[in-house]
Motif scaffolding. Structure first.
Motif, PDB file in Angstrom:
ATOM      1  N   ARG A  44     -11.872  13.857  -3.972  1.00 39.16           N
ATOM      2  CA  ARG A  44     -12.584  13.615  -2.796  1.00 39.16           C
ATOM      3  C   ARG A  44     -12.926  14.567  -1.867  1.00 39.16           C
ATOM      4  O   ARG A  44     -13.746  14.876  -1.173  1.00 39.16           O
ATOM      5  CB  ARG A  44     -12.248  12.069  -2.410  1.00 39.16           C
TER       6      ARG A  44
ATOM      7  N   HIS B  45      -1.459  -7.399  -5.889  1.00 36.13           N
ATOM      8  CA  HIS B  45      -2.074  -6.438  -4.963  1.00 36.13           C
ATOM      9  C   HIS B  45      -3.379  -5.573  -5.390  1.00 36.13           C
ATOM     10  O   HIS B  45      -3.549  -4.665  -5.042  1.00 36.13           O
ATOM     11  CB  HIS B  45      -1.225  -5.594  -4.200  1.00 36.13           C
ATOM     12  N   ILE B  46      -4.369  -6.446  -5.937  1.00 31.52           N
ATOM     13  CA  ILE B  46      -5.450  -5.844  -6.745  1.00 31.52           C
ATOM     14  C   ILE B  46      -6.156  -5.276  -5.656  1.00 31.52           C
ATOM     15  O   ILE B  46      -7.153  -4.281  -5.861  1.00 31.52           O
ATOM     16  CB  ILE B  46      -6.133  -6.949  -7.453  1.00 31.52           C
ATOM     17  N   GLU B  47      -6.347  -5.867  -4.362  1.00 35.58           N
ATOM     18  CA  GLU B  47      -7.162  -5.331  -3.195  1.00 35.58           C
ATOM     19  C   GLU B  47      -6.769  -3.868  -2.936  1.00 35.58           C
ATOM     20  O   GLU B  47      -7.812  -3.310  -2.429  1.00 35.58           O
ATOM     21  CB  GLU B  47      -7.097  -6.228  -2.163  1.00 35.58           C
ATOM     22  N   GLN B  48      -5.437  -3.438  -3.168  1.00 36.14           N
ATOM     23  CA  GLN B  48      -5.290  -1.759  -2.856  1.00 36.14           C
ATOM     24  C   GLN B  48      -5.957  -1.183  -3.916  1.00 36.14           C
ATOM     25  O   GLN B  48      -6.311  -0.048  -3.411  1.00 36.14           O
ATOM     26  CB  GLN B  48      -3.550  -1.860  -2.835  1.00 36.14           C
TER      27      GLN B  48
ATOM     28  N   TRP C 218      -8.998  -1.681  -5.229  1.00 31.32           N
ATOM     29  CA  TRP C 218     -10.514  -1.692  -4.681  1.00 31.32           C
ATOM     30  C   TRP C 218     -10.460  -0.769  -3.517  1.00 31.32           C
ATOM     31  O   TRP C 218     -11.290  -0.099  -3.705  1.00 31.32           O
ATOM     32  CB  TRP C 218     -10.788  -3.363  -4.254  1.00 31.32           C
ATOM     33  N   VAL C 219      -9.695  -0.565  -2.746  1.00 34.81           N
ATOM     34  CA  VAL C 219      -9.859   0.041  -1.597  1.00 34.81           C
ATOM     35  C   VAL C 219      -9.519   1.530  -1.928  1.00 34.81           C
ATOM     36  O   VAL C 219     -10.391   2.467  -1.228  1.00 34.81           O
ATOM     37  CB  VAL C 219      -9.006  -0.414  -0.406  1.00 34.81           C
ATOM     38  N   TYR C 220      -8.335   1.730  -2.420  1.00 32.75           N
ATOM     39  CA  TYR C 220      -7.874   3.106  -2.645  1.00 32.75           C
ATOM     40  C   TYR C 220      -8.565   3.776  -3.901  1.00 32.75           C
ATOM     41  O   TYR C 220      -8.625   5.047  -4.170  1.00 32.75           O
ATOM     42  CB  TYR C 220      -6.509   3.179  -2.679  1.00 32.75           C
TER      43      TYR C 220
ATOM     44  N   ARG D 153     -10.301  -1.900   5.239  1.00 37.14           N
ATOM     45  CA  ARG D 153     -11.313  -2.925   4.832  1.00 37.14           C
ATOM     46  C   ARG D 153     -10.639  -4.224   5.502  1.00 37.14           C
ATOM     47  O   ARG D 153      -9.540  -4.724   5.374  1.00 37.14           O
ATOM     48  CB  ARG D 153     -11.024  -3.136   3.341  1.00 37.14           C
TER      49      ARG D 153
ATOM     50  N   GLN E 127      -2.259 -11.512   1.255  1.00 39.76           N
ATOM     51  CA  GLN E 127      -1.711 -12.630   0.843  1.00 39.76           C
ATOM     52  C   GLN E 127      -2.080 -13.822   1.572  1.00 39.76           C
ATOM     53  O   GLN E 127      -2.294 -14.843   1.408  1.00 39.76           O
ATOM     54  CB  GLN E 127      -0.325 -12.334   0.618  1.00 39.76           C
TER      55      GLN E 127
ATOM     56  N   HIS F 270     -17.408  10.858  -3.181  1.00 37.78           N
ATOM     57  CA  HIS F 270     -16.801   9.981  -4.234  1.00 37.78           C
ATOM     58  C   HIS F 270     -17.594  10.266  -5.636  1.00 37.78           C
ATOM     59  O   HIS F 270     -18.610  10.353  -5.958  1.00 37.78           O
ATOM     60  CB  HIS F 270     -17.072   8.592  -4.051  1.00 37.78           C
TER      61      HIS F 270
ATOM     62  N   LEU G  86     -17.238  -6.484  -4.687  1.00 42.16           N
ATOM     63  CA  LEU G  86     -18.381  -5.648  -5.378  1.00 42.16           C
ATOM     64  C   LEU G  86     -19.339  -5.385  -4.345  1.00 42.16           C
ATOM     65  O   LEU G  86     -20.041  -4.377  -4.395  1.00 42.16           O
ATOM     66  CB  LEU G  86     -18.544  -6.514  -6.724  1.00 42.16           C
TER      67      LEU G  86
ATOM     68  N   GLN H 154      -2.223   9.407  -1.576  1.00 43.57           N
ATOM     69  CA  GLN H 154      -3.123  10.038  -0.848  1.00 43.57           C
ATOM     70  C   GLN H 154      -2.809  11.256  -0.208  1.00 43.57           C
ATOM     71  O   GLN H 154      -3.606  12.234   0.183  1.00 43.57           O
ATOM     72  CB  GLN H 154      -3.830   9.034   0.224  1.00 43.57           C
TER      73      GLN H 154
ATOM     74  N   ARG I   4      -5.642 -14.744   1.230  1.00 39.13           N
ATOM     75  CA  ARG I   4      -5.724 -15.583  -0.130  1.00 39.13           C
ATOM     76  C   ARG I   4      -5.692 -17.094  -0.082  1.00 39.13           C
ATOM     77  O   ARG I   4      -6.111 -17.961  -0.189  1.00 39.13           O
ATOM     78  CB  ARG I   4      -5.024 -15.039  -1.247  1.00 39.13           C
TER      79      ARG I   4
ATOM     80  N   ASP J   7       0.604  -1.283   0.017  1.00 43.06           N
ATOM     81  CA  ASP J   7      -0.189   0.285  -0.029  1.00 43.06           C
ATOM     82  C   ASP J   7       0.850   1.202   0.070  1.00 43.06           C
ATOM     83  O   ASP J   7       0.424   2.449  -0.153  1.00 43.06           O
ATOM     84  CB  ASP J   7      -1.016  -0.082   1.056  1.00 43.06           C
TER      85      ASP J   7
ATOM     86  N   GLU K 171     -13.578   0.072  -7.858  1.00 45.83           N
ATOM     87  CA  GLU K 171     -13.724  -1.336  -8.381  1.00 45.83           C
ATOM     88  C   GLU K 171     -13.533  -0.698  -9.925  1.00 45.83           C
ATOM     89  O   GLU K 171     -13.295  -1.806 -10.721  1.00 45.83           O
ATOM     90  CB  GLU K 171     -15.187  -1.738  -8.272  1.00 45.83           C
TER      91      GLU K 171
ATOM     92  N   LEU L  35      -7.543  -6.890   4.629  1.00 51.55           N
ATOM     93  CA  LEU L  35      -7.331  -6.756   3.164  1.00 51.55           C
ATOM     94  C   LEU L  35      -6.200  -5.656   2.683  1.00 51.55           C
ATOM     95  O   LEU L  35      -5.307  -5.945   2.188  1.00 51.55           O
ATOM     96  CB  LEU L  35      -8.671  -6.587   2.484  1.00 51.55           C
ATOM     97  N   ALA L  36      -6.861  -4.256   2.993  1.00 52.31           N
ATOM     98  CA  ALA L  36      -5.966  -3.492   2.508  1.00 52.31           C
ATOM     99  C   ALA L  36      -6.710  -2.073   3.302  1.00 52.31           C
ATOM    100  O   ALA L  36      -7.665  -2.289   3.609  1.00 52.31           O
ATOM    101  CB  ALA L  36      -5.956  -2.985   1.103  1.00 52.31           C
TER     102      ALA L  36
END
Lengths: 339, 306
Positions: free
Chosen positions: A158, A178-181, A183-185, B228, B158, A164, B291, A79, B161, A72, A188, B224-225
């Motif tokens: 923002r 690290h796709i989740e970063q 999503w969060v920051y 979240r 990770q 948003h 989602l 940010q 996962r 992250d 989607e 998660l990040a």
């Protein structure tokens, strides 16, 4: 005209570099290890006189990434980047009339606000697009810088707008682990493997009046920023100026000697400057041609022949081969990359 | 984390003093052998063994706070090191054949040390069980310290996962449902903006504790990040997961967090989403539940945190 270069110390130490340094220190990183190879002392930063070159800043980024060793880092750094605490330059963003003006100021004062990647705005019928040009020879930090710039603009919008906005995001790299970063920051709506790293926003959102708008302080801040840019010797990097020059003359016969002459330097000096930024003439020329081609196809709806003629290719077969080399795609296989 | 070596200075000083005393005693009562008579194989074998025990001692002590178990292991290992050291000295210094005490110096510390180490390892095992109990709900089917989150005492993305992968396989074998719950703090960036990043980091650490307290024994919480969090819920259907998610949401809403600097109360809200695994693999399940949270956030816009 020459523009600032990779080894020119113009980045104010307590602006963007300090943002990253503070982030790393808050995670318990040792300041000596963080600044190793940067030729800068932490104690000098607080005095406000330290300046980084792009090269030194990139070394700092490399150190920080390695020491933080977290997925992250780019997003947390981003940010904090905008509007930032950069004196008048930040004021021009905070007091902007609407989001569009804030983004215009971001582009106009990129030497102060975004010294490594140059943001550029583009308006079309339904969308506003923002993309970034490498102003420093980012090399293997390109993705990190891209992630940071994307989250910086999103966090700023923002903050200014207070909610948003439906930004759409395309990244010029493959989907990372690290796709989740993202999503969060970033949300989607992120696509990968795009031709260019790009933020897009429907135009109805860009002219909404902002709650913190202040016309006169904004004007004063803008004036002060213009003076700062003048003191820097113009607000563009060497690579920015080269891009603009090539872009303006793309449908004329173009070669290294002519461009060097237009810059008022010898071809040898010109080549040396390019290689200092980790690039060469043909690469920069291809970058601009690719850019123009994509723009003409997608925005202007040009046909193969028209693009081919505009870019002064002798025949379409030759053009198609070159296009494939620039983008990895044939003109017909080009997925829609705007909107 | 800083090295804990300085907590064990006494052990190392003691070992050094004892080794030196041993050397003095041998030199006082024996005579140094000529080079030709030295058996180098023995020197390498015995000296190497002693050195390896010393390395183990240092490595172990670097990672251990002071305490009963540490003391047992340290003294035991120091005894073994000392014993090997005297063995090595024996190769260089000849003592009178009728001296019995040198045998005592050489051999006796070894069984004593090994006994102490054995005793220490037994207690180490007990200690580990106690730590495992503390780690429950933060760590599931496996342990990998490289995947620990750097901020909160939880597993990171990770880790999540790999854990979901194992949990999916287990659920398949046992023919049981598996659900994920995601929780995201609304407008968390405002906390960072208004109160500073240190406050935001601290809040995340406190939230991790709060969420762990509200989980069942079999659930595992990961970060998660950013702000979240994801809970892996084995043997849980979607309806039940929704219930549990709502309970977490209520726990966050009722959480009377006070800021570090001024002790000011922050009013927090969270969005939650739940998803049950159908034919999913890890990525599709994670994507689906994320989602879900994007949708939940759109339905509950503009609920400020600060």
């Amino acid at each position: 005209m020459s523009g600032y270069e990779r080894d020119q110390r113009f980045i104010v130490g307590h602006y963007q570099p300090a943002t990253l340094i503070d982030l790393a220190l808050s995670r318990g990183i040792d300041s000596h290890r963080l600044l190793r190879g940067c030729e800068v002392f932490y104690e000098d930063l607080s005095r406000g006189t330290t300046r980084f070159s792009q090269q030194q800043f990139l070394t700092l980024i490399d150190n920080a990434r390695r020491l933080l060793d977290a997925d992250d880092s780019a997003f947390l750094f981003g940010q904090r980047l905008l509007p930032g605490h950069y004196g008048e330059a930040s004021q021009t963003l905070l007091h902007a009339r609407d989001l569009y003006q804030a983004l215009e100021h971001l582009c106009e004062f990129h030497a102060l606000l975004s010294p490594l990647l140059t943001p550029r705005l583009m308006l079309e019928e339904h969308y506003l697009h923002l993309y970034w040009q490498d102003a420093c020879g980012a090399g293997n930090q390109a993705q990190f810088l891209g992630e940071a710039c994307l989250s910086a603009v999103l966090a700023m919008s923002r903050r200014l707008v207070g909610e948003h906005l439906p930004w759409r995001i395309q990244c010029a790299w493959s989907q990372p682990r690290h796709i989740e970063q993202y999503w969060v920051y970033l949300g989607e709506e992120v696509r990968f493997d795009a031709q260019i790293t790009l933020l897009s926003l429907p135009r109805q959102h860009i002219h909404r009046p902002l709650p913190n708008a202040a016309a006169t302080p904004g004007l004063v801040a803008r004036q002060a920023c213009l003076e700062q840019l003048a003191a820097l010797g113009g607000g563009s990097s060497f690579l920015d100026l080269l891009f603009d020059h090539l872009h303006a003359h793309i449908h004329e016969p173009i070669n290294l000697d002519r461009v060097a002459a237009a810059f008022g330097i010898s071809p040898t000096t010109f080549k040396r400057k390019l290689s200092k930024h980790g690039t060469h003439f043909q690469q920069q020329l291809d970058l601009v041609r690719r850019h123009v081609a994509l723009y003409l196809y997608q925005m202007k709806g040009y046909t193969n022949e028209e693009v081919c003629n505009y870019l002064r290719f002798s025949d379409t077969t030759n053009f198609r081969r070159s296009f494939k080399r620039w983008t990895g795609l044939t003109p017909s296989g080009l997925a829609r990359w705007f909107g | 984390m800083k090295s804990l070596l300085k907590l064990h200075t006494l052990t190392f000083v003691g070992l050094a003093v004892a080794a030196n005393l041993g050397l003095q005693v041998y030199l006082a009562f024996g005579e140094v052998k000529p080079w030709a008579q030295i058996n180098w194989m023995d020197v390498i074998g015995e000296g190497g063994s002693g050195l390896i025990w010393l390395v183990w001692l240092v490595m172990l002590m670097r990672s251990r706070p002071a305490g009963r178990v540490s003391r047992l292991l340290a003294v035991g290992m120091a005894c073994v090191c000392f014993s090997w050291w005297m063995d090595v000295l024996d190769e260089f210094i000849r003592l009178a054949p009728d001296a019995v005490w040198d045998n005592w110096l050489e051999t006796a510390p070894m069984p004593v040390g090994l006994l102490l180490v054995t005793f220490g390892i037994y207690h180490l095992h007990k200690e580990q069980q106690a730590i495992n109990a503390q780690m429950s709900k933060r760590e599931g089917l496996f342990r990998e310290h490289l995947l620990f989150d750097k901020l909160t005492p939880l597993g990171g993305a990770q880790y999540l996962r790999q854990h979901v992968q194992l949990a999916l396989e287990q659920a398949e074998r046992a023919q049981q449902p598996l659900s994920l719950v995601v929780l995201d703090i609304d407008d968390f960036s405002a906390v960072n903006l208004v109160h500073g990043e240190a406050e935001g980091d601290h809040l995340l650490q406190m939230l991790a504790q709060l969420l762990v307290l509200n989980l069942r024994q079999q659930d595992v919480l990961c970060r998660l990040a950013g702000d979240r969090f994801v809970v892996v819920m084995p043997n849980t259907g979607e309806t039940q997961a929704r219930w549990l998610a709502q309970e977490l949401q209520q726990a966050v809403a009722g959480f009377a967090y006070k800021t570090l600097r001024h002790g000011e109360r922050l009013q927090l809200r969270a969005s939650v989403a739940a998803a049950m695994a159908y034919d999913d693999d890890v990525e599709s399940l994670l994507r689906r539940v994320n989602l879900g949270i994007a949708k939940a956030r759109r339905q509950a816009p503009q609920r400020g945190a600060a």
